[in-house]
Design an enzyme around this catalytic site. Sequence first.
Site, PDB file in Angstrom:
ATOM      1  N   SER A   1     -39.730  -5.391   7.219  1.00  8.72           N
ATOM      2  CA  SER A   1     -41.081  -5.666   7.723  1.00  8.72           C
ATOM      3  C   SER A   1     -42.142  -5.803   6.637  1.00  8.72           C
ATOM      4  O   SER A   1     -43.231  -6.322   6.896  1.00  8.72           O
ATOM      5  CB  SER A   1     -41.507  -4.573   8.709  1.00  8.72           C
ATOM      6  OG  SER A   1     -41.710  -3.341   8.044  1.00  8.72           O
TER       7      SER A   1
ATOM      8  N   LYS B   1     -46.806   0.422   6.182  1.00  8.69           N
ATOM      9  CA  LYS B   1     -47.493  -0.835   6.491  1.00  8.69           C
ATOM     10  C   LYS B   1     -48.687  -0.993   5.554  1.00  8.69           C
ATOM     11  O   LYS B   1     -49.073  -0.081   4.830  1.00  8.69           O
ATOM     12  CB  LYS B   1     -48.000  -0.850   7.936  1.00  8.69           C
ATOM     13  CG  LYS B   1     -46.944  -0.637   9.006  1.00  8.69           C
ATOM     14  CD  LYS B   1     -45.964  -1.780   9.097  1.00  8.69           C
ATOM     15  CE  LYS B   1     -44.911  -1.519  10.176  1.00  8.69           C
ATOM     16  NZ  LYS B   1     -43.860  -2.569  10.189  1.00  8.69           N
TER      17      LYS B   1
END
Length: 231
Positions: free
Chosen positions: A70, A115
């Site tokens: 990701s 993230k």
Amino acid sequence: MDTETQDTERDRSAVPNPSASTTDRAVEGSRSRLSWLPGGVWTAAGLALVAVLLLVSRFVAQPFGIPSASMEPALRVGDRVMVDKLAYRFGGEPRRGDVVVFDGTGYFGDGDYIKRVVGVGGDRVRCCAKDGRLTINGKRVTEPFLHSGDTPSDAAFDVVVPAGRLFVLGDHRADSADSRDHLGSPGGGMIPLSSVRGRADLVVWPPSRWNGLQQRDAYARVPAPSAAAHG
């Protein structure tokens, strides 16, 4: 057998040897007292090192393994990053472009996630502008760290980040479950500052991929939140 030998030596020492000088006996005594010292010192040093490492890992810095794609291309599966746990402990707060590790329990799912911070408290984050770019407080931004071939988002959104929370996205937008996917969940996909474990500053393994992770310049020209941006 070793114990018996030691006992025999102690029995001998109980009977003074008139032929041994005081100096000789003192040297022998010193050797006896020091015979256990190296092992004890190494044991103490080892325990102290373990304690220091545990304290460092708990409060200062900790390696974190990358489990998914990701955050490609900045982070690949199997990379290990060093997480600075002191980065936000003394009044500092995450900034746009920081890569953070956080506890997603109750917001993303059980466990830790990594993230990039795109919006901070008060920001209005929208996607996408006519040219396909993300806008923050009305300013279009270019994100050079995006995965090749990805757009800033394949889903439209328009959110205002509450105070004390973060809007986070993966760099591989086409393969990242992030704030966009939890807008209807408790907390609206916004991560509380209290859930942030630290800032991931550096890829430390493998050595061939040593690299810094912060990309604050991409958002450097974003204006501060204002009523106009929320209108």
